[in-house]
Design a protein around this motif. Sequence first.
Motif, PDB file in Angstrom:
ATOM      1  N   UNK A  51       0.823  -1.196   0.000  1.00 21.13           N
ATOM      2  CA  UNK A  51       0.000   0.000   0.000  1.00 21.13           C
ATOM      3  C   UNK A  51       0.864   1.256   0.000  1.00 21.13           C
ATOM      4  N   UNK A  52       0.343   2.325  -0.588  1.00 18.53           N
ATOM      5  CA  UNK A  52       1.113   3.559  -0.709  1.00 18.53           C
ATOM      6  C   UNK A  52       1.475   4.110   0.668  1.00 18.53           C
ATOM      7  N   UNK A  53       0.529   4.106   1.596  1.00 18.88           N
ATOM      8  CA  UNK A  53       0.819   4.627   2.935  1.00 18.88           C
ATOM      9  C   UNK A  53       1.858   3.764   3.647  1.00 18.88           C
ATOM     10  N   UNK A  54       1.741   2.442   3.496  1.00 17.54           N
ATOM     11  CA  UNK A  54       2.746   1.562   4.087  1.00 17.54           C
ATOM     12  C   UNK A  54       4.121   1.846   3.488  1.00 17.54           C
ATOM     13  N   UNK A  55       4.160   2.067   2.177  1.00 16.13           N
ATOM     14  CA  UNK A  55       5.436   2.340   1.525  1.00 16.13           C
ATOM     15  C   UNK A  55       6.069   3.614   2.075  1.00 16.13           C
ATOM     16  N   UNK A  56       5.265   4.647   2.249  1.00 12.60           N
ATOM     17  CA  UNK A  56       5.798   5.881   2.833  1.00 12.60           C
ATOM     18  C   UNK A  56       6.332   5.632   4.243  1.00 12.60           C
ATOM     19  N   UNK A  57       5.632   4.808   5.001  1.00  7.84           N
ATOM     20  CA  UNK A  57       6.104   4.487   6.347  1.00  7.84           C
ATOM     21  C   UNK A  57       7.416   3.703   6.299  1.00  7.84           C
ATOM     22  N   UNK A  58       7.563   2.826   5.314  1.00  2.74           N
ATOM     23  CA  UNK A  58       8.839   2.120   5.156  1.00  2.74           C
ATOM     24  C   UNK A  58       9.978   3.113   4.963  1.00  2.74           C
ATOM     25  N   UNK A 108      10.027   8.255  -4.230  1.00  3.56           N
ATOM     26  CA  UNK A 108      11.459   8.070  -3.989  1.00  3.56           C
ATOM     27  C   UNK A 108      12.271   9.232  -4.554  1.00  3.56           C
ATOM     28  N   UNK A 109      11.918   9.661  -5.756  1.00  2.00           N
ATOM     29  CA  UNK A 109      12.636  10.764  -6.394  1.00  2.00           C
ATOM     30  C   UNK A 109      12.523  12.039  -5.565  1.00  2.00           C
ATOM     31  N   UNK A 110      11.318  12.306  -5.041  1.00  2.00           N
ATOM     32  CA  UNK A 110      11.127  13.504  -4.231  1.00  2.00           C
ATOM     33  C   UNK A 110      11.952  13.457  -2.948  1.00  2.00           C
ATOM     34  N   UNK A 111      12.218  12.253  -2.446  1.00  2.00           N
ATOM     35  CA  UNK A 111      13.026  12.113  -1.230  1.00  2.00           C
ATOM     36  C   UNK A 111      14.513  11.977  -1.548  1.00  2.00           C
ATOM     37  N   UNK A 112      14.867  11.975  -2.819  1.00  8.67           N
ATOM     38  CA  UNK A 112      16.265  11.851  -3.203  1.00  8.67           C
ATOM     39  C   UNK A 112      16.837  10.468  -2.979  1.00  8.67           C
ATOM     40  N   UNK A 113      16.005   9.430  -3.138  1.00  7.85           N
ATOM     41  CA  UNK A 113      16.432   8.064  -2.873  1.00  7.85           C
ATOM     42  C   UNK A 113      16.616   7.292  -4.182  1.00  7.85           C
ATOM     43  N   UNK A 114      17.835   6.949  -4.544  1.00  9.73           N
ATOM     44  CA  UNK A 114      18.075   6.168  -5.764  1.00  9.73           C
ATOM     45  C   UNK A 114      17.491   4.769  -5.639  1.00  9.73           C
ATOM     46  N   UNK A 115      17.073   4.212  -6.765  1.00  8.66           N
ATOM     47  CA  UNK A 115      16.358   2.935  -6.758  1.00  8.66           C
ATOM     48  C   UNK A 115      16.641   2.188  -8.057  1.00  8.66           C
ATOM     49  N   UNK A 116      16.649   0.867  -7.980  1.00  2.00           N
ATOM     50  CA  UNK A 116      16.791   0.021  -9.169  1.00  2.00           C
ATOM     51  C   UNK A 116      15.522  -0.796  -9.365  1.00  2.00           C
ATOM     52  N   UNK A 117      15.007  -0.778 -10.590  1.00  2.00           N
ATOM     53  CA  UNK A 117      13.856  -1.599 -10.973  1.00  2.00           C
ATOM     54  C   UNK A 117      14.342  -2.701 -11.904  1.00  2.00           C
TER      55      UNK A 117
END
Length: 279
Positions: A51-58, A108-117
């Motif tokens: 869930x989006x809210x859970x993801x933000x909490x992560x 993730x981009x707004x928080x400046x967190x790099x990510x791999x898909x």
Amino acid sequence: MRPGTRAVATVVRPVALAHRTIAGTLVGSRGLTLVGWHRVDGRTSDGLSTGVDDFRRHLDVLQRWGARVLPLEEAAARLRAGTLPERAVALTFDDGYASVVDTAWPILRDRGLPTTLFVVSGILDGLRFAWDAHESAACRSERLRPATADELVAAAQEGLDIGSHTVSHPWLPALDDADLRRELVDSRAALEDLLGRPVRSVAYPTGGWDPRVRAAAVAAGYTVGITVDRGLNTDAVHPLSLRRAFVPSDPADLRHILDGAYTFLRPLDRWRSRGGPAW
């Protein structure tokens, strides 16, 4: 995470923390924690969906823990070189769902967190994942839709890293040598043609790997390979079989992962990765 498993993790967490501290002091190097998700959509977490809210909490948990989130390939290189910062973490997603591109990546981009898909290249022609076939047509058309080639290119231009998840998401240890090579080489070639840049990382579907699969990944030109064997990555871990844990919905479970409390499950992870798919 099942309550019983969480209860065990709560008990072993202080021991895991002490072990990590002592090990880091003795060897003089820091470790790398890899975490992963599949898709981020809707209000609730269920199965492969977060869930989006859970993801933000992560992500809040990562911040409070003091995680230094690094791009995957940089993190792997610094692991080998012994130059990782404390509490180094890399973030990943498997399969290539559209919700990663249109929902998770902007957060993730707004928080400046790099990510791999990690993308299954065979879905770029409009196919859907076989394991989602039981869902309703309305659900498949939106929540479970894979990202299109154009969406992946646009996200990559914004900074989302793209890695390979093979051509068709097979259980790699069961393939003969020719099919194994084809899954690894052709997926990388397709993604490189699409993105116009090298693709050096691969996540083994369902975490299925063994020494032969790892050797094939090396021969195919990958420098980073990701499993689902839980635990901290040290410089003793082969860069083509790095450990990773998928994040359960409860943020408390992510904190246990970061502290190493679920590492006691790694023997089960390794049995699954050799003996057959876990799901």
